[in-house]
Scaffold this motif. Structure first.
Motif, mmCIF file in Angstrom:
data_model
loop_
_atom_site.group_PDB
_atom_site.id
_atom_site.type_symbol
_atom_site.label_atom_id
_atom_site.label_comp_id
_atom_site.label_asym_id
_atom_site.label_seq_id
_atom_site.Cartn_x
_atom_site.Cartn_y
_atom_site.Cartn_z
ATOM 1 N N SER A 76 0.822 -1.208 0.000
ATOM 2 C CA SER A 76 0.000 0.000 0.000
ATOM 3 C C SER A 76 0.858 1.261 0.000
ATOM 4 C CB SER A 76 -0.934 0.010 1.215
ATOM 5 O OG SER A 76 -0.205 0.194 2.400
ATOM 6 N N ALA A 77 2.114 1.141 0.385
ATOM 7 C CA ALA A 77 3.006 2.303 0.372
ATOM 8 C C ALA A 77 3.297 2.763 -1.049
ATOM 9 C CB ALA A 77 4.309 1.983 1.087
ATOM 10 N N LEU A 78 3.123 1.869 -2.009
ATOM 11 C CA LEU A 78 3.360 2.245 -3.405
ATOM 12 C C LEU A 78 2.364 3.302 -3.884
ATOM 13 C CD1 LEU A 78 4.016 -1.304 -4.871
ATOM 14 C CD2 LEU A 78 5.712 0.437 -4.258
ATOM 15 N N HIS A 79 1.192 3.347 -3.272
ATOM 16 C CA HIS A 79 0.153 4.288 -3.675
ATOM 17 C C HIS A 79 -0.061 5.392 -2.644
ATOM 18 C CE1 HIS A 79 -0.766 1.595 -6.928
ATOM 19 N NE2 HIS A 79 -0.868 0.594 -6.063
ATOM 20 N N ALA A 80 0.886 5.588 -1.750
ATOM 21 C CA ALA A 80 0.735 6.585 -0.693
ATOM 22 C C ALA A 80 0.986 7.987 -1.238
ATOM 23 C CB ALA A 80 1.694 6.292 0.446
ATOM 24 N N TYR A 81 0.300 8.948 -0.634
ATOM 25 C CA TYR A 81 0.479 10.340 -1.032
ATOM 26 C C TYR A 81 1.799 10.885 -0.490
ATOM 27 C CZ TYR A 81 -0.304 15.327 -1.380
ATOM 28 O OH TYR A 81 -0.172 16.647 -1.656
ATOM 29 N N THR A 86 4.884 7.439 5.201
ATOM 30 C CA THR A 86 4.390 6.065 5.126
ATOM 31 C C THR A 86 5.506 5.069 5.396
ATOM 32 O OG1 THR A 86 2.762 6.778 3.502
ATOM 33 C CG2 THR A 86 3.175 4.416 3.672
ATOM 34 N N LEU A 87 6.666 5.303 4.823
ATOM 35 C CA LEU A 87 7.797 4.400 5.063
ATOM 36 C C LEU A 87 8.265 4.460 6.511
ATOM 37 C CD1 LEU A 87 9.863 4.828 1.792
ATOM 38 C CD2 LEU A 87 8.422 2.905 2.483
ATOM 39 N N LEU A 88 8.224 5.647 7.120
ATOM 40 C CA LEU A 88 8.577 5.759 8.537
ATOM 41 C C LEU A 88 7.598 4.963 9.392
ATOM 42 C CD1 LEU A 88 10.404 7.071 10.689
ATOM 43 C CD2 LEU A 88 8.769 8.950 10.761
ATOM 44 N N GLU A 89 6.317 5.014 9.060
ATOM 45 C CA GLU A 89 5.323 4.240 9.802
ATOM 46 C C GLU A 89 5.499 2.738 9.592
ATOM 47 O OE1 GLU A 89 3.153 5.265 12.059
ATOM 48 O OE2 GLU A 89 3.964 7.277 11.818
ATOM 49 N N ILE A 90 5.852 2.324 8.392
ATOM 50 C CA ILE A 90 6.089 0.897 8.140
ATOM 51 C C ILE A 90 7.291 0.423 8.946
ATOM 52 C CG2 ILE A 90 6.802 -0.776 6.383
ATOM 53 C CD1 ILE A 90 5.055 0.788 4.405
ATOM 54 N N TRP A 91 8.341 1.226 8.985
ATOM 55 C CA TRP A 91 9.499 0.858 9.803
ATOM 56 C C TRP A 91 9.120 0.819 11.283
ATOM 57 C CZ3 TRP A 91 13.475 -1.678 8.405
ATOM 58 C CH2 TRP A 91 13.987 -1.550 7.130
ATOM 59 N N GLY A 92 8.243 1.726 11.701
ATOM 60 C CA GLY A 92 7.766 1.702 13.083
ATOM 61 C C GLY A 92 7.023 0.415 13.404
ATOM 62 N N TRP A 93 6.155 -0.028 12.489
ATOM 63 C CA TRP A 93 5.452 -1.296 12.691
ATOM 64 C C TRP A 93 6.430 -2.466 12.707
ATOM 65 C CZ3 TRP A 93 0.903 -2.283 14.530
ATOM 66 C CH2 TRP A 93 -0.097 -1.339 14.433
ATOM 67 N N PHE A 94 7.399 -2.446 11.806
ATOM 68 C CA PHE A 94 8.378 -3.531 11.739
ATOM 69 C C PHE A 94 9.148 -3.659 13.046
ATOM 70 C CE2 PHE A 94 12.786 -4.824 10.833
ATOM 71 C CZ PHE A 94 12.549 -6.112 10.380
ATOM 72 N N PHE A 95 9.651 -2.547 13.556
ATOM 73 C CA PHE A 95 10.426 -2.604 14.787
ATOM 74 C C PHE A 95 9.543 -2.864 15.999
ATOM 75 C CE2 PHE A 95 13.728 -0.656 12.181
ATOM 76 C CZ PHE A 95 14.807 -1.424 12.572
ATOM 77 N N SER A 96 8.273 -2.482 15.945
ATOM 78 C CA SER A 96 7.349 -2.836 17.029
ATOM 79 C C SER A 96 7.160 -4.341 17.099
ATOM 80 C CB SER A 96 5.996 -2.160 16.821
ATOM 81 O OG SER A 96 6.115 -0.771 16.877
ATOM 82 N N PHE A 97 7.004 -4.976 15.945
ATOM 83 C CA PHE A 97 6.883 -6.430 15.934
ATOM 84 C C PHE A 97 8.194 -7.097 16.366
ATOM 85 C CE2 PHE A 97 3.343 -5.753 12.786
ATOM 86 C CZ PHE A 97 2.345 -6.134 13.673
#
Length: 106
Positions: A76-81, A86-97
């Motif tokens: 979904s980051a491919l279509h982000a505004y 968005t990439l910072l949030e994805i990295w946040g989710w990754f490190f949270s897991f």
């Protein structure tokens, strides 16, 4: 000896990361997120070394679900505004897991 000393070290490290992240705007600034990501990477590296020395079993419950959530986020980051946020949030989710699984295995 190393097993008794390692568990409190990892728990204090995780608590320190969570304290820092909550104290400094939940790590939504780039500098605070970078520090949280660096500390998490360091703890995971140290746990990997400790795991290699002690031959413990690794617990990964919900791993397919977590991987599918991260894959959907990346797609979904491919279509982000705003791709940077968005990439910072994805990295946040990754490190949270990563912290979740580290806490679960310690």
């Amino acid at each position: 000896m190393i097993q008794r000393a390692a568990k409190p070290f990892f728990l204090i490290g995780i608590a320190g990361i969570l304290w820092f992240a909550s104290w400094f705007q939940a790590a939504h600034d780039l500098w605070s997120a970078s520090i949280v990501f660096l500390a998490t990477t360091l703890l995971i590296f140290l746990y990997a070394c400790w795991y290699w020395l002690s031959f413990r079993s690794l617990k990964l419950p919900l791993a397919p679900l977590v991987l599918s959530l991260l894959a959907a986020s990346c797609l979904s980051a491919l279509h982000a505004y705003d791709i940077d946020t968005t990439l910072l949030e994805i990295w946040g989710w990754f490190f949270s897991f990563c912290l979740f699984y580290l806490l679960l295995n310690v």
